[in-house]
Design a protein around this motif. Structure first.
Motif, short mmCIF file in Angstrom:
data_model
loop_
_atom_site.label_atom_id
_atom_site.label_comp_id
_atom_site.label_asym_id
_atom_site.label_seq_id
_atom_site.Cartn_x
_atom_site.Cartn_y
_atom_site.Cartn_z
N LYS A 39 48.55 30.63 39.73
CA LYS A 39 48.90 31.57 38.64
C LYS A 39 47.75 31.86 37.85
O LYS A 39 46.87 30.95 37.49
CB LYS A 39 49.84 31.24 37.82
N VAL A 40 47.29 33.11 38.00
CA VAL A 40 45.86 33.59 37.26
C VAL A 40 46.15 34.68 36.23
O VAL A 40 46.96 35.87 36.52
CB VAL A 40 44.95 34.15 38.44
N GLY A 41 45.40 34.67 35.02
CA GLY A 41 45.46 35.69 34.14
C GLY A 41 44.15 36.33 34.38
O GLY A 41 43.30 35.78 34.51
N ALA A 42 44.33 37.68 34.86
CA ALA A 42 43.16 38.62 35.22
C ALA A 42 43.02 39.91 34.45
O ALA A 42 44.34 40.15 33.99
CB ALA A 42 43.32 38.77 36.54
N ILE A 43 42.03 40.43 34.24
CA ILE A 43 41.85 41.84 33.94
C ILE A 43 41.42 42.46 35.07
O ILE A 43 40.69 42.27 36.00
CB ILE A 43 40.62 41.82 32.82
N PHE A 44 41.95 43.91 35.17
CA PHE A 44 41.81 44.95 36.22
C PHE A 44 41.02 45.74 35.50
O PHE A 44 41.39 46.54 34.89
CB PHE A 44 42.96 45.13 37.08
N PHE A 45 39.62 46.23 36.27
CA PHE A 45 38.90 47.19 35.44
C PHE A 45 38.43 47.99 36.85
O PHE A 45 37.71 47.55 37.74
CB PHE A 45 37.72 46.72 34.78
N LYS A 46 38.56 49.32 36.75
CA LYS A 46 38.15 50.44 37.93
C LYS A 46 38.63 49.66 39.12
O LYS A 46 37.70 49.72 40.15
CB LYS A 46 36.71 50.33 37.78
N GLY A 47 39.79 48.84 39.40
CA GLY A 47 40.06 48.35 40.49
C GLY A 47 39.93 47.16 41.08
O GLY A 47 40.22 46.71 42.04
N PHE A 48 38.90 46.60 40.27
CA PHE A 48 38.45 45.23 40.52
C PHE A 48 39.04 44.04 39.58
O PHE A 48 38.97 44.14 38.39
CB PHE A 48 37.06 45.15 40.71
N PRO A 49 39.59 43.06 40.00
CA PRO A 49 40.19 41.93 39.35
C PRO A 49 39.26 41.17 38.88
O PRO A 49 38.29 40.63 39.69
CB PRO A 49 41.32 41.21 40.34
N PRO A 89 39.16 37.21 37.10
CA PRO A 89 39.94 36.12 36.50
C PRO A 89 39.45 35.69 35.20
O PRO A 89 38.06 35.54 34.86
CB PRO A 89 39.90 35.17 37.84
N VAL A 90 40.31 35.63 34.15
CA VAL A 90 40.07 35.21 32.99
C VAL A 90 40.69 33.68 32.47
O VAL A 90 40.01 32.72 32.21
CB VAL A 90 40.82 35.92 31.80
N TRP A 91 41.76 33.22 33.02
CA TRP A 91 42.28 31.98 33.24
C TRP A 91 42.98 31.58 34.54
O TRP A 91 43.68 32.50 35.04
CB TRP A 91 43.00 31.64 32.06
N PHE A 92 43.18 30.17 34.95
CA PHE A 92 44.15 30.09 35.89
C PHE A 92 44.95 28.50 35.66
O PHE A 92 44.40 27.99 34.86
CB PHE A 92 43.35 29.81 37.26
N MET A 93 46.07 28.42 36.36
CA MET A 93 46.79 27.19 36.01
C MET A 93 46.36 26.20 37.26
O MET A 93 46.29 26.59 38.39
CB MET A 93 48.12 27.24 36.07
N TYR A 94 46.15 24.99 36.99
CA TYR A 94 45.55 23.93 37.67
C TYR A 94 46.46 22.62 37.38
O TYR A 94 46.21 21.92 36.20
CB TYR A 94 44.15 23.87 37.66
N TYR A 95 47.44 22.16 38.07
CA TYR A 95 48.42 21.22 37.79
C TYR A 95 48.71 21.03 36.42
O TYR A 95 48.72 20.13 35.85
CB TYR A 95 47.55 20.10 38.09
N GLY A 96 49.42 22.33 36.16
CA GLY A 96 50.13 22.25 34.70
C GLY A 96 49.08 22.64 33.50
O GLY A 96 49.53 22.63 32.33
N THR A 97 47.88 22.76 33.94
CA THR A 97 46.73 23.00 32.69
C THR A 97 46.20 24.13 32.94
O THR A 97 45.95 24.82 34.11
CB THR A 97 45.94 21.80 32.76
N LYS A 98 46.18 24.93 31.86
CA LYS A 98 45.62 26.18 31.84
C LYS A 98 44.15 26.23 31.64
O LYS A 98 43.55 25.60 30.80
CB LYS A 98 46.17 27.03 30.63
#
Length: 83
Positions: A10-20, A22-31
């Motif tokens: 799971k990833v939190g991302a910003i999409f700008f002009k069609g390009f993602p 990534p801002v954060w991601f989940m790794y074994y239960g840790t953000k």
């Protein structure tokens, strides 16, 4: 040490002009909050466009990928303690 994972994440991302971006991601239960995108590029796999990123949270280096076709993120690899 480089560890190849290829795990869907799971990833939190910003999409700008069609390009993602990534801002954060989940790794074994840790953000994990991304401090810096070190490198980014895109590749084609058939019809799919795969966006790839080398990122860091300040300690480790991670490779992430995003499939434009199936809208899924993957943690491709982690290089622990090298940054």
């Amino acid at each position: 040490m480089l560890v190849m994972l290829n795990e869907k994440i799971k990833v939190g991302a910003i999409f700008f002009k069609g390009f993602p971006k990534p801002v954060w991601f989940m790794y074994y239960g840790t953000k994990v909050f991304i401090k810096r995108v070190i490198y980014q590029w895109k590749e084609r796999e058939g019809q799919d466009v795969i966006y790839k990123y080398t990122v860091t949270e300040g300690e480790n280096i991670y490779e992430l990928s995003f499939s434009k076709e199936n809208l899924e993120w993957y943690l491709v690899a982690i290089d622990e303690g090298k940054y």
